[in-house]
Design a protein around this motif. Structure first.
Motif, PDB file in Angstrom:
ATOM      1  N   ASP A 120       0.864  -1.186   0.000  1.00  0.00           N
ATOM      2  CA  ASP A 120       0.000   0.000   0.000  1.00  0.00           C
ATOM      3  C   ASP A 120       0.899   1.233   0.000  1.00  0.00           C
ATOM      4  O   ASP A 120       1.566   1.535   0.986  1.00  0.00           O
ATOM      5  CB  ASP A 120      -0.893  -0.010   1.241  1.00  0.00           C
ATOM      6  CG  ASP A 120      -1.808   1.212   1.293  1.00  0.00           C
ATOM      7  OD1 ASP A 120      -1.861   1.949   0.291  1.00  0.00           O
ATOM      8  OD2 ASP A 120      -2.444   1.433   2.345  1.00  0.00           O
ATOM      9  N   TYR A 121       0.920   1.918  -1.121  1.00  0.00           N
ATOM     10  CA  TYR A 121       1.816   3.076  -1.259  1.00  0.00           C
ATOM     11  C   TYR A 121       1.092   4.401  -1.039  1.00  0.00           C
ATOM     12  O   TYR A 121       1.689   5.467  -1.192  1.00  0.00           O
ATOM     13  CB  TYR A 121       2.487   3.072  -2.640  1.00  0.00           C
ATOM     14  CG  TYR A 121       1.551   2.871  -3.812  1.00  0.00           C
ATOM     15  CD1 TYR A 121       0.759   3.913  -4.285  1.00  0.00           C
ATOM     16  CD2 TYR A 121       1.459   1.633  -4.447  1.00  0.00           C
ATOM     17  CE1 TYR A 121      -0.098   3.733  -5.352  1.00  0.00           C
ATOM     18  CE2 TYR A 121       0.596   1.442  -5.513  1.00  0.00           C
ATOM     19  CZ  TYR A 121      -0.179   2.493  -5.966  1.00  0.00           C
ATOM     20  OH  TYR A 121      -1.021   2.312  -7.026  1.00  0.00           O
ATOM     21  N   SER A 122      -0.187   4.343  -0.674  1.00  0.00           N
ATOM     22  CA  SER A 122      -0.952   5.592  -0.520  1.00  0.00           C
ATOM     23  C   SER A 122      -0.469   6.427   0.663  1.00  0.00           C
ATOM     24  O   SER A 122      -0.752   7.625   0.734  1.00  0.00           O
ATOM     25  CB  SER A 122      -2.441   5.277  -0.350  1.00  0.00           C
ATOM     26  OG  SER A 122      -2.658   4.478   0.803  1.00  0.00           O
ATOM     27  N   GLY A 123       0.260   5.792   1.592  1.00  0.00           N
ATOM     28  CA  GLY A 123       0.720   6.529   2.772  1.00  0.00           C
ATOM     29  C   GLY A 123       2.112   7.123   2.632  1.00  0.00           C
ATOM     30  O   GLY A 123       2.653   7.687   3.599  1.00  0.00           O
ATOM     31  N   GLU A 125       4.963   9.613   2.157  1.00  0.00           N
ATOM     32  CA  GLU A 125       5.110  11.064   2.291  1.00  0.00           C
ATOM     33  C   GLU A 125       6.577  11.434   2.114  1.00  0.00           C
ATOM     34  O   GLU A 125       7.450  10.793   2.684  1.00  0.00           O
ATOM     35  CB  GLU A 125       4.634  11.544   3.673  1.00  0.00           C
ATOM     36  CG  GLU A 125       3.147  11.355   3.925  1.00  0.00           C
ATOM     37  CD  GLU A 125       2.714  11.961   5.258  1.00  0.00           C
ATOM     38  OE1 GLU A 125       3.474  12.807   5.782  1.00  0.00           O
ATOM     39  OE2 GLU A 125       1.636  11.592   5.758  1.00  0.00           O
ATOM     40  N   VAL A 418       2.185   6.073  -8.541  1.00  0.00           N
ATOM     41  CA  VAL A 418       2.595   6.087  -7.133  1.00  0.00           C
ATOM     42  C   VAL A 418       2.798   7.516  -6.649  1.00  0.00           C
ATOM     43  O   VAL A 418       2.376   7.884  -5.544  1.00  0.00           O
ATOM     44  CB  VAL A 418       3.888   5.261  -6.937  1.00  0.00           C
ATOM     45  CG1 VAL A 418       4.278   5.224  -5.459  1.00  0.00           C
ATOM     46  CG2 VAL A 418       3.702   3.848  -7.468  1.00  0.00           C
ATOM     47  N   GLU A 420       1.421  10.200  -7.748  1.00  0.00           N
ATOM     48  CA  GLU A 420       0.120  10.874  -7.633  1.00  0.00           C
ATOM     49  C   GLU A 420      -0.577  10.511  -6.324  1.00  0.00           C
ATOM     50  O   GLU A 420      -1.280  11.338  -5.733  1.00  0.00           O
ATOM     51  CB  GLU A 420      -0.771  10.483  -8.820  1.00  0.00           C
ATOM     52  CG  GLU A 420      -2.084  11.231  -8.873  1.00  0.00           C
ATOM     53  CD  GLU A 420      -2.916  10.872 -10.086  1.00  0.00           C
ATOM     54  OE1 GLU A 420      -4.090  11.268 -10.142  1.00  0.00           O
ATOM     55  OE2 GLU A 420      -2.383  10.186 -10.986  1.00  0.00           O
ATOM     56  N   ALA A 421      -0.345   9.287  -5.857  1.00  0.00           N
ATOM     57  CA  ALA A 421      -0.985   8.845  -4.617  1.00  0.00           C
ATOM     58  C   ALA A 421      -0.230   9.307  -3.371  1.00  0.00           C
ATOM     59  O   ALA A 421      -0.781   9.285  -2.270  1.00  0.00           O
ATOM     60  CB  ALA A 421      -1.111   7.320  -4.603  1.00  0.00           C
ATOM     61  N   ALA A 422       1.029   9.709  -3.546  1.00  0.00           N
ATOM     62  CA  ALA A 422       1.861  10.098  -2.399  1.00  0.00           C
ATOM     63  C   ALA A 422       1.568  11.532  -1.981  1.00  0.00           C
ATOM     64  O   ALA A 422       1.034  12.330  -2.754  1.00  0.00           O
ATOM     65  CB  ALA A 422       3.339   9.937  -2.747  1.00  0.00           C
ATOM     66  N   LYS A 423       1.965  11.846  -0.756  1.00  0.00           N
ATOM     67  CA  LYS A 423       1.859  13.228  -0.252  1.00  0.00           C
ATOM     68  C   LYS A 423       3.234  13.869  -0.370  1.00  0.00           C
ATOM     69  O   LYS A 423       4.201  13.412   0.238  1.00  0.00           O
ATOM     70  CB  LYS A 423       1.394  13.234   1.201  1.00  0.00           C
ATOM     71  CG  LYS A 423       1.214  14.649   1.775  1.00  0.00           C
ATOM     72  CD  LYS A 423       0.657  14.600   3.181  1.00  0.00           C
ATOM     73  CE  LYS A 423       0.513  16.000   3.788  1.00  0.00           C
ATOM     74  NZ  LYS A 423      -0.398  16.863   3.006  1.00  0.00           N
TER      75      LYS A 423
END
Length: 465
Positions: A120-123, A125, A418, A420-423
């Protein structure tokens, strides 16, 4: 044909294959035909020697060996497809049984692409540098442009730092003038550091016609690395004169009418460069974070091949073109051989991991590459290689490298997903929008896997008995 697959570890399998002898018929016929064209037997026309005569004169074993070598690639490929594995590199084949008229059995051990779970790469930062252009940055940029339009005028005074001197040089080692140790009419800017160590001190204060001698370690040529006695004679001293910073300069050096317009354009260009650097930095850091949280087994043989390829390319291509040995390169870099080996291995691991995980993402996200994307990528690669797009495209097609370019573009698109999903925030805590930076993402992927032979190419290797 019957086959079975045994998993030896997450990156290697052993295929066990049994082939009924009748399935070797086509290869046996081809073997007899090939031998027929290579040998002569008294009483028979070339190419018309019966099979029984070939068996008697040259041995059935020679025919079987030729037939097996011809058949192995086909049976190996069938076994790979049946096992649904993705091989990497050359398999290690062992003929375990060969009974004439009955059976061919062999095993093939080969590295495979590991099965990878995409984390899960959404977290993810990351923090990147802020895009900030100061007045000092703008002034420096304008000064660099001004420096390019400087003129030189001969002067009758001692040479000083910043002057352009025209000099004659003669280098001696052990009292003998070197065959390549004489140069006349060399132009040198005092303080630039572009020639020999010690030359700035030697020519400073000399007028036209002045001469000085100094010692210096030679940086190239037949006596590279040796200490030489160098005689320098100044034939002309010229002062550099910078143009006035005004509207006239802006009109001469650019398409703008005023100096303020030139400065505004310089600021805009610097901001664009910093945004590009910021985007590249963000993508590199997101990729690094992705690699940290992903479990990616590395085939040991693939890694060793990759390390050897990188070392070969460095020593035989990059350093060879510069006339450097690996030892000299390490000396200049201030590295030991052990440090170099460790860095090369680390870079190889990162390149392979990057390729594996991004390829898995391409499959998972069902990402495709269209003709327009491939053409744009080809244009960028051509520009970076110094070739015209037509020349580069021709070289790519003739070298069978189109799949490699398609893979690079696809991996760039996977990394963009990836990112785009990162902060991503800057050092001021502000969110960074990277929605328009897909081209830079593709280049980041190329840099991460630089010089890495594509795994797809390795999978095309054929087995031999």
């Amino acid at each position: 044909m019957k086959s079975a697959v045994e998993t030896l570890n997450p990156t290697r399998v052993r295929l066990t294959v049994e082939v009924p002898f009748e399935e070797l018929k086509d290869s046996l016929d081809a073997a007899y035909k090939k031998i027929n064209q290579q040998v002569t037997v008294k009483g028979f026309r070339k190419g018309k020697i019966p099979a029984r005569v070939i068996d008697q004169r040259f041995g059935r074993g020679a025919v079987l060996e030729e037939a097996v070598n011809d058949a192995l690639p086909k049976f190996y490929t069938e076994a790979v497809n049946e096992a649904e594995v993705n091989p990497l590199g050359q398999p290690e084949v062992d003929i375990t049984e060969l009974k004439d008229g009955e059976l061919l059995a062999f095993t093939a051990e080969v590295d495979i692409r590991p099965t990878i779970e995409i984390p899960d790469y959404s977290g993810i930062e990351v923090t990147v540098d802020t895009v900030e252009v100061t007045d000092e940055d703008v002034e420096k940029s304008v000064e660099q442009l001004r420096d390019r339009f400087a003129s030189t005028n001969p002067v009758e005074r001692p040479a000083a730092e910043g002057d352009v001197v025209t000099i004659d040089l003669e280098a001696k080692v052990d009292g003998e003038v070197l065959p390549d140790g004489v140069a006349n009419g060399v132009q040198y800017t005092i303080g630039s550091g572009e020639l020999l160590d010690g030359i700035d001190e030697a020519v400073t204060g000399l007028e036209a016609g002045g001469e000085a001698t100094f010692t210096s370690t030679l940086k190239g040529g037949s006596a590279e690395g040796k200490e030489a006695e160098v005689t320098v004679k100044v034939t002309q001293v010229a002062a550099r004169e910078l143009p006035e910073l005004d509207d006239d300069f802006a009109q001469m050096a650019s398409e703008f009418d005023t100096l303020e317009e030139l400065k505004a354009d310089s600021r805009k260009r610097l901001e664009n460069m910093k945004r590009y650097d910021q985007a590249t930095q963000a993508q590199e850091r997101v990729l690094d974070e992705l690699l940290k949280i992903a479990e990616v087994p590395i085939p040991e043989k693939l890694l060793e091949d990759e390390v050897n390829t990188r070392k070969h390319n460095l020593v035989n291509h990059q350093l060879g073109q510069m006339g450097l040995t690996l030892e000299k390169y390490l000396e200049l870099q201030g590295k030991t051989l052990e440090e170099f080996e460790a860095e090369t291995r680390e870079q190889a691991v990162k390149g392979i991991k990057t390729q594996f995980i991004l390829d898995e993402l391409v499959n998972k996200e069902k990402l495709n590459v269209n003709q327009e994307e491939l053409t744009e990528h080809l244009m960028r690669r051509a520009a970076s290689s110094g070739m015209s797009p037509d020349q580069f495209a021709k070289a790519v097609v003739e070298g069978g490298q189109v799949p490699m370019l398609v893979g690079e573009v696809a991996r760039g698109k996977a990394l963009a997903v990836v990112v785009e999903a990162a902060k991503v925030v800057d050092t001021n805590g502000e969110d960074v929008d990277l929605s328009d930076d897909e081209d830079e993402t593709a280049e980041t992927v190329e840099a991460s896997a630089e010089d890495a032979p594509a795994a797809e190419e390795r999978s095309e290797d054929k087995p031999e008995a």
